[in-house]
Design a protein around this motif. Structure first.
Motif: not given
Length: 234
Positions: A9-16, A27-30, A35-39
């Protein structure tokens, strides 16, 4: 398993966070990737303070303040009543970031609660004293519009006390800034600006507004001299 989930989860937070900063040019892609990483992070570790804190940061950047406040409140509730040595309590830098997010979300009282805890954990942190002084200044400014004449005399007194505490914290910040030869000039300039504005309202600070006692400064200087002597001996 829980430890592995927390790491993932920490790694995914880093990606986000990367999509919120370095890759935010699209903007849109980012936003979609963020959102995908945080979900995924929330699905894996729904009760992780770090995950909820990062999600709140994302929502603030998306101007979804109500959701951000909800996630921040839940993140804080997971550890605020635990002793400092508990493994569930976030690291000092994470709590500093949390206090900033709370202030951004308009949750100054909760931010001050975190900052008071931080100065107890490390009373030499320039940033903690700075944020605490700024936070109390924001609190006082927020209370001013609600005061109406004599009927709010108690509120006026409370606001003045908050301003004094704000100045006291900022003076402590500036003293430590000099002692430690801290390098964040923007922090110093902002703290100085707030102190100067408070002096116009409260008058020049007196001895009672000081934070470091003379003996504390002497101890700091003696510690520096001892360290220098050890290095010379080596």
């Amino acid at each position: 398993l829980e430890e592995q989930k927390a790491k993932l989860a920490s790694a995914l937070c880093g990606i986000a966070e990367i999509y919120m900063t370095d890759l935010s040019w699209d903007d849109k892609e980012a936003e979609e990737q963020c959102d995908k990483a945080m979900e995924e992070a929330i699905r894996i570790a729904p009760d992780s303070a770090e995950t909820l804190q990062t999600l709140a940061s994302v929502r603030i950047s998306q101007l979804r303040q109500d959701e951000a406040r909800e996630h921040l409140s839940k993140s804080l509730s997971l550890w605020k009543d635990l002793p400092p040595e508990d493994a569930k309590v976030p690291a000092f830098p994470t709590k500093i970031s949390l206090s900033r997010l709370l202030m951004e979300a308009g949750m100054e009282e909760e931010a001050l609660e975190v900052l008071e805890r931080l100065t107890t954990e490390d009373d030499q942190s320039v940033e903690a004293w700075y944020l605490g002084g700024w936070c109390q200044h924001l609190l006082a400014e927020k209370r001013k519009p609600h005061m109406n004449g004599d009927a709010d005399e108690d509120s006026a007194s409370e606001t003045t006390n908050t301003l004094r505490r704000s100045r006291k914290w900022l003076l402590q910040c500036l003293r430590l800034y000099q002692l430690q030869q801290y390098e964040d000039e923007r922090l110093r300039d902002h703290a100085t600006e707030i102190v100067e504005s408070l002096n116009q309202v409260l008058g020049e600070p007196t001895d009672e507004d000081g934070v470091l006692e003379d003996e504390d400064e002497d101890e700091w200087e003696n510690a520096e001299e001892s360290e220098d002597q050890r290095m010379e001996d080596t």
